[in-house]
Design a protein around this motif. Structure first.
Motif, PDB file in Angstrom:
ATOM      1  N   LEU A   7      49.907  46.396  38.732  1.00 13.84           N
ATOM      2  CA  LEU A   7      49.058  45.474  38.644  1.00 13.84           C
ATOM      3  C   LEU A   7      49.968  44.396  38.182  1.00 13.84           C
ATOM      4  CD1 LEU A   7      46.057  46.506  40.487  1.00 13.84           C
ATOM      5  CD2 LEU A   7      47.633  45.137  41.714  1.00 13.84           C
ATOM      6  N   LYS A   8      49.313  45.168  36.363  1.00 12.65           N
ATOM      7  CA  LYS A   8      49.501  44.414  35.267  1.00 12.65           C
ATOM      8  C   LYS A   8      50.993  43.676  34.828  1.00 12.65           C
ATOM      9  CE  LYS A   8      46.384  46.284  31.842  1.00 12.65           C
ATOM     10  NZ  LYS A   8      46.632  47.388  31.158  1.00 12.65           N
ATOM     11  N   ARG A   9      52.060  43.691  35.963  1.00  9.18           N
ATOM     12  CA  ARG A   9      53.298  43.454  36.118  1.00  9.18           C
ATOM     13  C   ARG A   9      53.728  42.127  36.895  1.00  9.18           C
ATOM     14  NH1 ARG A   9      56.374  48.864  37.728  1.00  9.18           N
ATOM     15  NH2 ARG A   9      57.347  47.207  38.034  1.00  9.18           N
ATOM     16  N   ILE A  10      52.541  41.889  37.395  1.00  6.31           N
ATOM     17  CA  ILE A  10      52.210  40.876  38.500  1.00  6.31           C
ATOM     18  C   ILE A  10      51.945  39.360  37.576  1.00  6.31           C
ATOM     19  CG2 ILE A  10      52.046  39.825  40.202  1.00  6.31           C
ATOM     20  CD1 ILE A  10      53.614  42.425  41.063  1.00  6.31           C
ATOM     21  N   SER A  11      52.619  38.325  37.754  1.00  6.63           N
ATOM     22  CA  SER A  11      52.197  37.689  37.100  1.00  6.63           C
ATOM     23  C   SER A  11      51.261  36.908  37.623  1.00  6.63           C
ATOM     24  CB  SER A  11      53.711  35.901  37.027  1.00  6.63           C
ATOM     25  OG  SER A  11      53.921  35.432  38.216  1.00  6.63           O
ATOM     26  N   VAL A  12      50.821  36.689  38.510  1.00  6.61           N
ATOM     27  CA  VAL A  12      49.727  35.725  39.501  1.00  6.61           C
ATOM     28  C   VAL A  12      48.446  36.926  38.694  1.00  6.61           C
ATOM     29  CG1 VAL A  12      49.763  37.178  41.554  1.00  6.61           C
ATOM     30  CG2 VAL A  12      49.086  34.860  41.507  1.00  6.61           C
ATOM     31  N   LEU A  21      40.675  44.275  37.360  1.00  4.22           N
ATOM     32  CA  LEU A  21      42.513  44.894  38.827  1.00  4.22           C
ATOM     33  C   LEU A  21      41.815  45.982  38.993  1.00  4.22           C
ATOM     34  CD1 LEU A  21      45.015  44.124  36.137  1.00  4.22           C
ATOM     35  CD2 LEU A  21      45.065  43.223  37.697  1.00  4.22           C
ATOM     36  N   GLU A  22      41.286  46.994  38.388  1.00  2.00           N
ATOM     37  CA  GLU A  22      40.378  48.444  39.008  1.00  2.00           C
ATOM     38  C   GLU A  22      39.904  48.161  40.181  1.00  2.00           C
ATOM     39  OE1 GLU A  22      40.612  51.985  38.736  1.00  2.00           O
ATOM     40  OE2 GLU A  22      41.764  51.318  35.956  1.00  2.00           O
ATOM     41  N   ILE A  23      38.859  47.025  40.267  1.00  2.00           N
ATOM     42  CA  ILE A  23      38.396  46.123  41.712  1.00  2.00           C
ATOM     43  C   ILE A  23      39.211  46.401  42.780  1.00  2.00           C
ATOM     44  CG2 ILE A  23      37.153  44.620  42.853  1.00  2.00           C
ATOM     45  CD1 ILE A  23      34.787  44.355  40.414  1.00  2.00           C
ATOM     46  N   MET A  24      40.568  45.381  42.279  1.00  2.00           N
ATOM     47  CA  MET A  24      41.289  44.636  43.017  1.00  2.00           C
ATOM     48  C   MET A  24      42.743  45.595  43.371  1.00  2.00           C
ATOM     49  SD  MET A  24      44.066  41.908  42.641  1.00  2.00           S
ATOM     50  CE  MET A  24      42.437  40.472  42.167  1.00  2.00           C
ATOM     51  N   ARG A  25      42.560  46.939  42.885  1.00  2.00           N
ATOM     52  CA  ARG A  25      43.685  48.011  43.126  1.00  2.00           C
ATOM     53  C   ARG A  25      43.704  49.444  44.613  1.00  2.00           C
ATOM     54  NH1 ARG A  25      44.751  54.203  40.365  1.00  2.00           N
ATOM     55  NH2 ARG A  25      42.530  53.835  40.775  1.00  2.00           N
ATOM     56  N   PRO A  26      42.594  49.125  44.779  1.00  2.00           N
ATOM     57  CA  PRO A  26      42.443  50.068  46.420  1.00  2.00           C
ATOM     58  C   PRO A  26      42.912  48.997  47.555  1.00  2.00           C
ATOM     59  CG  PRO A  26      40.241  49.970  45.312  1.00  2.00           C
ATOM     60  CD  PRO A  26      40.836  48.844  44.300  1.00  2.00           C
ATOM     61  N   LEU A  27      42.849  47.819  47.429  1.00  2.00           N
ATOM     62  CA  LEU A  27      43.927  46.750  48.276  1.00  2.00           C
ATOM     63  C   LEU A  27      45.157  46.551  48.805  1.00  2.00           C
ATOM     64  CD1 LEU A  27      41.160  43.303  47.896  1.00  2.00           C
ATOM     65  CD2 LEU A  27      41.297  44.981  49.240  1.00  2.00           C
ATOM     66  N   ALA A  28      45.661  47.161  47.074  1.00  2.00           N
ATOM     67  CA  ALA A  28      47.279  47.652  47.505  1.00  2.00           C
ATOM     68  C   ALA A  28      47.946  48.635  47.586  1.00  2.00           C
ATOM     69  CB  ALA A  28      47.326  46.660  45.739  1.00  2.00           C
ATOM     70  N   GLN A  29      48.693  48.128  48.961  1.00  2.00           N
ATOM     71  CA  GLN A  29      50.107  49.038  49.569  1.00  2.00           C
ATOM     72  C   GLN A  29      50.617  49.268  49.316  1.00  2.00           C
ATOM     73  OE1 GLN A  29      48.575  51.081  51.774  1.00  2.00           O
ATOM     74  NE2 GLN A  29      49.913  52.519  52.288  1.00  2.00           N
ATOM     75  N   LEU A  30      51.261  50.018  48.677  1.00  2.00           N
ATOM     76  CA  LEU A  30      52.923  50.244  47.989  1.00  2.00           C
ATOM     77  C   LEU A  30      53.308  50.500  49.127  1.00  2.00           C
ATOM     78  CD1 LEU A  30      54.824  50.129  45.071  1.00  2.00           C
ATOM     79  CD2 LEU A  30      54.390  52.523  45.087  1.00  2.00           C
ATOM     80  N   LYS A 110      41.166  40.435  53.389  1.00  4.66           N
ATOM     81  CA  LYS A 110      40.127  41.946  52.492  1.00  4.66           C
ATOM     82  C   LYS A 110      40.261  40.685  51.338  1.00  4.66           C
ATOM     83  CE  LYS A 110      40.462  46.199  54.904  1.00  4.66           C
ATOM     84  NZ  LYS A 110      39.482  45.992  55.523  1.00  4.66           N
ATOM     85  N   PHE A 111      41.912  40.437  51.157  1.00  6.13           N
ATOM     86  CA  PHE A 111      41.476  40.009  49.184  1.00  6.13           C
ATOM     87  C   PHE A 111      40.749  38.539  49.712  1.00  6.13           C
ATOM     88  CE2 PHE A 111      44.308  37.584  46.018  1.00  6.13           C
ATOM     89  CZ  PHE A 111      44.741  39.271  45.786  1.00  6.13           C
ATOM     90  N   LEU A 112      40.904  38.109  50.721  1.00  2.00           N
ATOM     91  CA  LEU A 112      39.922  36.813  50.500  1.00  2.00           C
ATOM     92  C   LEU A 112      38.665  36.922  50.121  1.00  2.00           C
ATOM     93  CD1 LEU A 112      41.950  34.065  52.719  1.00  2.00           C
ATOM     94  CD2 LEU A 112      41.697  33.624  50.000  1.00  2.00           C
ATOM     95  N   GLU A 113      38.151  38.193  51.119  1.00  2.00           N
ATOM     96  CA  GLU A 113      36.865  38.033  50.485  1.00  2.00           C
ATOM     97  C   GLU A 113      36.557  38.946  49.436  1.00  2.00           C
ATOM     98  OE1 GLU A 113      36.139  42.003  54.013  1.00  2.00           O
ATOM     99  OE2 GLU A 113      36.793  40.958  55.271  1.00  2.00           O
ATOM    100  N   LEU A 114      37.326  39.636  48.793  1.00  2.00           N
ATOM    101  CA  LEU A 114      36.757  40.023  47.384  1.00  2.00           C
ATOM    102  C   LEU A 114      36.837  38.860  46.503  1.00  2.00           C
ATOM    103  CD1 LEU A 114      37.633  42.204  44.896  1.00  2.00           C
ATOM    104  CD2 LEU A 114      39.653  41.794  45.431  1.00  2.00           C
ATOM    105  N   LEU A 115      37.914  37.755  46.328  1.00  2.00           N
ATOM    106  CA  LEU A 115      37.481  36.603  45.756  1.00  2.00           C
ATOM    107  C   LEU A 115      36.214  36.015  46.387  1.00  2.00           C
ATOM    108  CD1 LEU A 115      41.379  34.657  46.450  1.00  2.00           C
ATOM    109  CD2 LEU A 115      40.810  36.685  44.989  1.00  2.00           C
ATOM    110  N   ASP A 116      36.216  35.994  47.569  1.00  2.00           N
ATOM    111  CA  ASP A 116      35.022  35.211  47.886  1.00  2.00           C
ATOM    112  C   ASP A 116      33.738  36.211  46.667  1.00  2.00           C
ATOM    113  OD1 ASP A 116      35.886  33.061  49.174  1.00  2.00           O
ATOM    114  OD2 ASP A 116      35.700  34.362  50.934  1.00  2.00           O
TER     115      ASP A 116
END
Length: 161
Positions: A7-12, A21-30, A110-116
């Motif tokens: 996640l740290k390698r992603i500019s956004v 990033l720990e909160i966001m990590r479960p959303l990302a699928q490789l 789900k990403f938007l839910e997290l941001l909200d």
């Protein structure tokens, strides 16, 4: 599973803290994709936001049945599939791997839910998105003006030919 280092390698995401990033990590699928794999198609419902770890992805639009126009080459560390961050949109291009790729995908809803839910993460993320999009608009405007300045009819009007 996606790591915090991924996640740290992603500019956004580079302005987010480790706990964010720990909160966001479960959303990302490789996802692993081979060369010429189509990740999404123009007109398809925009359901995932993508972040490229390895490889290269080309974004193309279909100008006609026989002409494809490349809009952008996405390099590692960059994101694509932005329409997934706005409800109800469709992808406006094809995303095609031009070499084997490692891509993280996050479900747009789900990403938007997290941001909200977490306004601090939402603010920092959207602040970074605004910065990235501003640079893209500036670059594309420059490209457009350069192309227009070479148009024969405009050169005549400006007295350059």
């Amino acid at each position: 599973m996606v790591s915090i280092e991924d996640l740290k390698r992603i500019s956004v995401l580079d302005n987010l803290t480790q706990p964010m990033l720990e909160i966001m990590r479960p959303l990302a699928q490789l996802n692993l994709f081979g060369e010429r794999h189509v990740i999404f198609e123009e007109g398809q419902e925009a359901d995932s936001f993508y972040m490229l770890l390895k490889g290269k992805v080309i974004l193309e639009i279909e100008a006609s049945e026989v002409i494809m126009i490349s809009l952008e080459a996405v390099k590692p560390g960059y994101s694509f599939g932005w329409p997934a961050l706005l409800p109800g949109l469709k992808y406006n291009a094809y995303a095609i791997c031009v070499e084997p790729c490692e891509v993280m995908a996050a479900p747009g809803g789900k990403f938007l839910e997290l941001l909200d839910k977490d306004h601090t993460i939402g603010y920092k993320f959207m602040k970074r998105v605004a910065s990235i999009l501003e640079r893209r608009v500036e670059r594309r405007t420059g490209q457009f003006l350069q192309v227009m300045s070479k148009h024969p009819d405009l050169q005549k009007l400006m007295g350059l030919s």
